[in-house]
Design a protein around this motif. Structure first.
Motif, mmCIF file in Angstrom:
data_model
loop_
_atom_site.group_PDB
_atom_site.id
_atom_site.type_symbol
_atom_site.label_atom_id
_atom_site.label_comp_id
_atom_site.label_asym_id
_atom_site.label_seq_id
_atom_site.Cartn_x
_atom_site.Cartn_y
_atom_site.Cartn_z
ATOM 1 N N GLY A 153 0.777 -1.236 0.000
ATOM 2 C CA GLY A 153 0.000 0.000 0.000
ATOM 3 C C GLY A 153 0.806 1.282 0.000
ATOM 4 O O GLY A 153 0.212 2.367 0.032
ATOM 5 N N GLN A 154 2.127 1.228 -0.040
ATOM 6 C CA GLN A 154 2.911 2.460 -0.050
ATOM 7 C C GLN A 154 2.769 3.173 -1.388
ATOM 8 O O GLN A 154 2.663 2.553 -2.440
ATOM 9 C CB GLN A 154 4.394 2.162 0.187
ATOM 10 C CG GLN A 154 4.719 1.715 1.599
ATOM 11 C CD GLN A 154 6.211 1.797 1.864
ATOM 12 O OE1 GLN A 154 6.760 2.883 2.036
ATOM 13 N NE2 GLN A 154 6.868 0.641 1.868
ATOM 14 N N ALA A 155 2.799 4.501 -1.342
ATOM 15 C CA ALA A 155 2.762 5.317 -2.549
ATOM 16 C C ALA A 155 3.581 6.573 -2.286
ATOM 17 O O ALA A 155 3.244 7.357 -1.394
ATOM 18 C CB ALA A 155 1.334 5.680 -2.929
ATOM 19 N N VAL A 156 4.680 6.740 -3.014
ATOM 20 C CA VAL A 156 5.551 7.901 -2.840
ATOM 21 C C VAL A 156 5.724 8.577 -4.191
ATOM 22 O O VAL A 156 5.730 7.924 -5.233
ATOM 23 C CB VAL A 156 6.925 7.511 -2.247
ATOM 24 C CG1 VAL A 156 6.753 6.906 -0.870
ATOM 25 C CG2 VAL A 156 7.649 6.531 -3.165
ATOM 26 N N GLN A 157 5.867 9.905 -4.167
ATOM 27 C CA GLN A 157 6.086 10.677 -5.384
ATOM 28 C C GLN A 157 7.206 11.672 -5.131
ATOM 29 O O GLN A 157 7.274 12.288 -4.067
ATOM 30 C CB GLN A 157 4.809 11.404 -5.802
ATOM 31 C CG GLN A 157 3.644 10.476 -6.109
ATOM 32 C CD GLN A 157 2.454 11.212 -6.699
ATOM 33 O OE1 GLN A 157 2.616 12.114 -7.508
ATOM 34 N NE2 GLN A 157 1.245 10.817 -6.310
ATOM 35 N N GLY A 158 8.084 11.819 -6.103
ATOM 36 C CA GLY A 158 9.205 12.739 -5.975
ATOM 37 C C GLY A 158 10.462 12.032 -5.511
ATOM 38 O O GLY A 158 10.418 11.039 -4.764
ATOM 39 N N ALA A 159 11.629 12.577 -5.932
ATOM 40 C CA ALA A 159 12.917 11.951 -5.620
ATOM 41 C C ALA A 159 13.217 11.971 -4.125
ATOM 42 O O ALA A 159 13.723 10.983 -3.567
ATOM 43 C CB ALA A 159 14.024 12.659 -6.402
ATOM 44 N N ASP A 160 12.919 13.085 -3.437
ATOM 45 C CA ASP A 160 13.224 13.172 -2.003
ATOM 46 C C ASP A 160 12.371 12.186 -1.207
ATOM 47 O O ASP A 160 12.881 11.496 -0.306
ATOM 48 C CB ASP A 160 12.987 14.598 -1.505
ATOM 49 C CG ASP A 160 13.966 15.591 -2.119
ATOM 50 O OD1 ASP A 160 15.041 15.149 -2.579
ATOM 51 O OD2 ASP A 160 13.638 16.795 -2.160
ATOM 52 N N ALA A 161 11.089 12.113 -1.515
ATOM 53 C CA ALA A 161 10.219 11.176 -0.810
ATOM 54 C C ALA A 161 10.655 9.734 -1.073
ATOM 55 O O ALA A 161 10.571 8.883 -0.183
ATOM 56 C CB ALA A 161 8.767 11.382 -1.241
ATOM 57 N N LEU A 162 11.130 9.465 -2.274
ATOM 58 C CA LEU A 162 11.581 8.106 -2.599
ATOM 59 C C LEU A 162 12.806 7.729 -1.770
ATOM 60 O O LEU A 162 12.880 6.625 -1.226
ATOM 61 C CB LEU A 162 11.893 8.011 -4.092
ATOM 62 C CG LEU A 162 12.449 6.664 -4.569
ATOM 63 C CD1 LEU A 162 11.470 5.536 -4.279
ATOM 64 C CD2 LEU A 162 12.774 6.714 -6.057
ATOM 65 N N ARG A 163 13.779 8.626 -1.647
ATOM 66 C CA ARG A 163 14.976 8.313 -0.857
ATOM 67 C C ARG A 163 14.616 8.068 0.604
ATOM 68 O O ARG A 163 15.181 7.185 1.241
ATOM 69 C CB ARG A 163 15.994 9.452 -0.981
ATOM 70 C CG ARG A 163 16.755 9.428 -2.297
ATOM 71 C CD ARG A 163 17.876 10.451 -2.312
ATOM 72 N NE ARG A 163 18.727 10.271 -3.473
ATOM 73 C CZ ARG A 163 19.801 9.491 -3.532
ATOM 74 N NH1 ARG A 163 20.154 8.795 -2.455
ATOM 75 N NH2 ARG A 163 20.524 9.399 -4.629
ATOM 76 N N ARG A 164 13.681 8.861 1.123
ATOM 77 C CA ARG A 164 13.270 8.644 2.515
ATOM 78 C C ARG A 164 12.595 7.275 2.666
ATOM 79 O O ARG A 164 12.795 6.580 3.667
ATOM 80 C CB ARG A 164 12.330 9.760 2.961
ATOM 81 C CG ARG A 164 13.011 11.101 3.147
ATOM 82 C CD ARG A 164 12.113 12.070 3.910
ATOM 83 N NE ARG A 164 10.884 12.353 3.172
ATOM 84 C CZ ARG A 164 10.757 13.356 2.291
ATOM 85 N NH1 ARG A 164 11.797 14.132 2.030
ATOM 86 N NH2 ARG A 164 9.615 13.564 1.677
#
Length: 467
Positions: A153-164
């Motif tokens: 169920g995870q959903a991330v958008q953007g490079a910074d959010a992805l690294r976190r």
């Protein structure tokens, strides 16, 4: 970009269970005959202490009663590609990864709505097909696969959010090269975040170019390098039955499952099917073919199942059935029937074409037919059964329901609505007729086609009824 990953951790087992429901312990085994190893186990088997990687001999010593089936890699691959065809409904960019399907959905959300709605639609489709799954979304397909592996169920958008989001992922779940995963813990690197913080040049000198390239694909610094999947133009599905079937009614459940799979496949292609073949396989290579033909392309699973079941009900089984195969080679474009905004038809009313197919499936091919005109002007000889499905559909001033022989029109004199139409014919074969035909309304409000002797309006004879 936003990529969705559908992780399929139980693909092989779910492919077995959807065809052969098993309530007790079940394991799939692979390997040499003298060293069989469990590669998948259902919930009852896990509860009994059986697990993946366990030798079959050890499992038999632990549990005396359980079912073991051979793991079929080709079957799992077929299900993998089938589910990719289902996912193709939501995106034109679909790719296959080990035990997973990834699709680019940023452009699809303009059609299907925001990610939560699209996620719910994907889950509904895969759940209905009987495949357990985990879903995640990320800016890169490989990152979406990693996130789907560690948390559903995870959903991330953007490079910074992805690294976190990748910081706390264990290396074992990162999908990186196996040699690097085995060596990095000895250097104190156990999390993906620690690895991403290291200089790439040092990693390249120690592990070669494969590890930095995998990290760059993970973070989006390098193209994913995936091969796009395209659904084939032929649907071919075969199910082996658990035991020999001698009664048609026992074929209904597997038939329903196969037709539902066909409908899901067609939805993924945004197409329909007009003809398909149901093949019943017997011993010694013998087969019974049940063709299913429709007047127009369809893709509704309920309708396709009803048509196929209707054809199957007319089949006499010459021998017991060992397997079913559904083959559709022609998959034309599908155009949904349009309806007016203020359509007054009942909600469950069937279009004429679907009603025609349903009656043919239930009553037989020759039970429902169209009428065509003849060259004989006499009403009782003016219609004949049309060859094929291309009868005369143009409106006519004559009724479709013509009586075999005229009968007296009883009751009060009718009200004349149109006419007369004089017919004077039949002189060449000894059945001469001279009549004046009228469209009339009876005292009960029925519209009829009736005639009188020329120049008279008495002694009415009924020839047919208007709908």
């Amino acid at each position: 970009m936003l990529w969705a990953c559908i992780n399929l951790p139980h693909l092989a087992m779910d492919g077995i269970l959807r065809r052969h429901p098993v309530t007790g312990p079940l394991v799939l085994v692979d390997g040499p005959a003298n060293a069989r190893t469990i590669v998948a186990a259902n919930e009852p088997a896990h509860a009994a202490g059986l697990h993946v990687g366990q030798r079959l001999s050890a499992a038999q010593a632990l549990l005396s009663q359980f079912e073991a089936m051979a793991y079929e890699r080709e079957s799992a691959d077929r299900w993998h590609r089938f589910l990719a065809a289902v996912a193709y409904r939501y995106s034109s960019e679909v790719s296959l990864l080990p035990h997973a399907i990834v699709l680019e959905v940023s452009r699809s959300m303009g059609l299907f709505g925001p990610w939560p709605r699209l996620e719910a639609m994907l889950r509904a489709d895969f759940t209905a097909l009987g495949f357990r799954h985990r879903l995640a979304a990320a800016p890169t397909p490989h990152a979406a696969q990693v996130l789907a592996t560690v948390a559903d169920g995870q959903a991330v958008q953007g490079a910074d959010a992805l690294r976190r989001a990748l910081q706390g992922v264990p290396l074992a779940a990162s999908g990186l090269p196996a040699a690097a995963i085995a060596a990095l813990p000895g250097m104190g690197i156990r999390r993906l975040g620690q690895l991403l913080a290291l200089p790439r040049d040092g990693l390249r000198r120690r592990f070669g170019a494969e590890l930095p390239a995998a990290l760059e694909r993970l973070t989006g610094e390098r193209p994913p390098g995936l091969e796009s999947y395209r659904p084939p133009d032929v649907f071919d599905l075969r199910i082996e039955l658990l035991h020999e079937v001698e009664n048609r009614s026992a074929l209904v459940f597997p038939l329903r499952r196969m037709v539902d799979d066909l409908a899901a496949y067609l939805a993924g292609r945004d197409g329909g099917v007009q003809r398909f073949l149901l093949r019943l396989e017997h011993r010694e290579g013998r087969c019974t073919d049940v063709p299913v033909g429709l007047l127009a392309p369809e893709r509704d699973g309920v309708l396709l199942f009803e048509f196929a079941r209707g054809r199957l009900e007319h089949v006499v089984l010459p021998a017991s059935v060992l397997a079913l195969r559904l083959l559709a080679r022609e998959l034309p474009a599908f155009v949904p029937a349009g309806r007016d905004l203020f359509d007054e038809r009942p909600a469950h009313a069937l279009p004429l074409g679907q009603l025609h197919e349903r009656l043919r499936a239930r009553l037989g091919e020759r039970a429902v037919y169209r009428l065509s005109g003849t060259t004989d002007p006499r009403p009782e000889r003016a219609q004949a059964v049309a060859e094929g499905d291309h009868g005369h559909d143009e409106p006519s001033p004559r009724p479709t329901w013509l009586l075999t022989h005229p009968v007296p029109l009883r009751g009060p004199p009718p009200r004349i609505l149109a006419g007369p139409e004089r017919l004077e014919t039949g002189w060449w074969d000894g059945a001469e007729a001279c009549r004046d035909y009228y469209v009339v309304e009876t005292s009960l409000g029925q519209w009829a086609w009736a005639f009188c002797p020329p120049g008279e309006q008495d002694g009415w004879m009924l020839q047919g009824w208007f709908a």
